[in-house]
Design an enzyme around this catalytic site. Structure first.
Site, short mmCIF file in Angstrom:
data_model
loop_
_atom_site.label_atom_id
_atom_site.label_comp_id
_atom_site.label_asym_id
_atom_site.label_seq_id
_atom_site.Cartn_x
_atom_site.Cartn_y
_atom_site.Cartn_z
N GLU A 1 0.82 -1.21 0.00
CA GLU A 1 0.00 0.00 0.00
C GLU A 1 0.86 1.26 0.00
O GLU A 1 0.54 2.25 -0.68
CB GLU A 1 -0.92 0.01 1.23
CG GLU A 1 -1.89 -1.17 1.27
CD GLU A 1 -1.36 -2.37 2.04
OE1 GLU A 1 -2.18 -3.09 2.64
OE2 GLU A 1 -0.12 -2.58 2.03
N CYS B 1 -2.43 -3.86 7.11
CA CYS B 1 -2.04 -4.09 8.50
C CYS B 1 -2.46 -2.92 9.38
O CYS B 1 -2.58 -1.78 8.93
CB CYS B 1 -0.54 -4.35 8.60
SG CYS B 1 0.50 -2.95 8.14
N ASP C 1 27.75 -35.36 1.04
CA ASP C 1 27.85 -34.51 -0.14
C ASP C 1 28.49 -33.14 0.12
O ASP C 1 28.87 -32.46 -0.84
CB ASP C 1 26.45 -34.27 -0.73
CG ASP C 1 25.77 -35.56 -1.15
OD1 ASP C 1 26.50 -36.54 -1.42
OD2 ASP C 1 24.53 -35.59 -1.20
N ARG D 1 21.81 -20.74 -6.68
CA ARG D 1 22.83 -20.30 -7.63
C ARG D 1 22.32 -20.24 -9.07
O ARG D 1 22.83 -19.48 -9.87
CB ARG D 1 24.03 -21.27 -7.60
CG ARG D 1 24.67 -21.42 -6.25
CD ARG D 1 25.89 -22.32 -6.28
NE ARG D 1 25.61 -23.67 -6.77
CZ ARG D 1 25.07 -24.63 -6.03
NH1 ARG D 1 24.75 -24.40 -4.77
NH2 ARG D 1 24.85 -25.83 -6.54
#
Length: 372
Positions: free
Chosen positions: A54, A80, A205, A212
């Site tokens: 807004e 809000c 791993d 990326r």
């Protein structure tokens, strides 16, 4: 006459532009239009602590030289009403002279939850709620999950062969799927607040688990389930600027101190039920992550952690990439069971199926998991 459907579709498109940006805030778009249907200003929510949709739309209208007195604000979520990282948007709309607000859905945040609408109405502004509600909620499903269920939306990503193998028996898995599938997987990572893996994947791993292959304005946080604090101090996950939460079950104060010296946050959440001693309480972990403002949790783990999350009923959605190849003996998508009857199988509902290069992407959900 202004077309509410068109303007809210435009506002939703703006909200989608903030998909990778707003975490942990919701993705919101706003269109300001004159009574005769002229667009006066538009915008979407910026990064956390930055202006909401807004405010951006009001600034845009001002930059264009437009007055918004008597205008209608079309916004994809209730404005809000509280002071958080920014001031209340409903007050800004009131001060600007907005006459009408058309909002897709109420904000599930207990600090707002209808109070924004109440303040607008108290100021004499007409409020219409409902158009585009399903689309806005879907775009912010993690935010709604955190606010209502007090847990993140858990999305598990799996790349496998057509016969459901994620790696050879020796652990080799690079690469089962194509470049197109891997790039898409990074896009799903990018939209998440955090990426979760297990210590087994880290030790096997040494992944970075960062984004990326697609452009992103921020990197997701990292979460590791590491019951005995086996995390290597030189792991690639220690990347500057990224929060790293390590959940453990067995105290190791020296290792905790060393990990926290590198910037990690170590949280002990040992299981209390039979069979869970020495393991992390995964349900408690999700509640803790929600308290740390994690909306969408993206899981990229091995078959053991995948199986534990599925067995405990903690997964909401699956993103599965199937490559057109057969592996035969190898590592499964998830280890749970064995089941004694087919009726015990976990049901899924396919949400979408798409080809990505040679691979098939299936997005599936546990039926009813999005009904909260």
């Amino acid at each position: 006459m202004p077309d509410t459907t068109v303007f809210l579709a435009q506002a939703l498109a703006l909200a989608t532009q903030s998909l990778l940006l707003t975490s942990p805030n919701p993705r919101v778009g706003c269109i300001l239009a004159s009574p005769d249907g002229q667009v006066l200003g538009q915008g979407h929510t910026q990064h956390a602590g930055g202006p909401h949709a807004e405010i951006i739309a009001l600034r845009d209208a001002s930059a264009r030289g437009h007055s918004v007195v008597g205008a209608t604000a079309y916004v994809t979520l209730e404005p809000c009403s509280h002071h958080g990282r920014t001031g209340p948007c409903c007050d800004a709309l009131i001060a600007a002279g907005i006459k009408k607000v058309v909002a897709s859905i109420a904000d599930p945040n207990p600090l707002v939850s209808g109070q924004g609408f109440d303040r607008l109405r108290a100021a004499g502004i007409e409020v219409v709620v409902g158009p585009g509600a399903a689309e806005s909620r879907e775009l912010n499903i993690g935010f709604f999950s955190r606010m209502i269920r007090k847990t993140p939306w858990v999305r598990m990503k799996i790349a496998a062969s057509l016969d459901g193998k994620t790696a050879l028996n020796n652990g080799a898995s690079q690469w089962i799927t194509s470049d197109a599938a891997r790039t898409d997987g990074h896009a799903w990572r990018a939209r998440a607040c955090a990426v979760l893996t297990g210590i087994g994947t880290v030790l096997a791993d040494n992944p970075r688990l960062d984004v990326r292959l697609v452009d992103t304005p921020r990197q997701p946080h990292l979460v590791v389930v590491d019951s005995r604090l086996e995390m290597p101090l030189d792991a690639h996950l220690f990347i500057a600027g990224r929060a790293l939460y390590i959940y453990a079950a067995v105290p190791n104060h020296a290792k905790k101190t060393a990990l926290e010296a590198l910037g990690a946050t170590v949280i002990y959440l040992p299981g209390q039920q039979a069979g869970t001693q020495g393991k992390v309480d995964l349900a408690a972990m999700l509640r803790d992550l929600a308290a740390r403002e994690i909306n969408e949790l993206h899981v990229e783990a091995g078959h053991k952690l995948n199986g534990s999350l599925i067995r405990e009923g903690l997964v909401d959605e699956f993103v599965v990439y199937l490559a057109p190849k057969l592996i035969g003996q190898g590592r499964d998508m998830a280890s749970f069971g064995p089941l004694s009857e087919l009726s015990q199988a976990i049901p899924l509902a396919f949400k979408s199926t798409d080809m990505l290069g040679p691979d098939l992407r299936i997005v599936a959900r546990i039926p009813g998991r999005d009904q909260f």
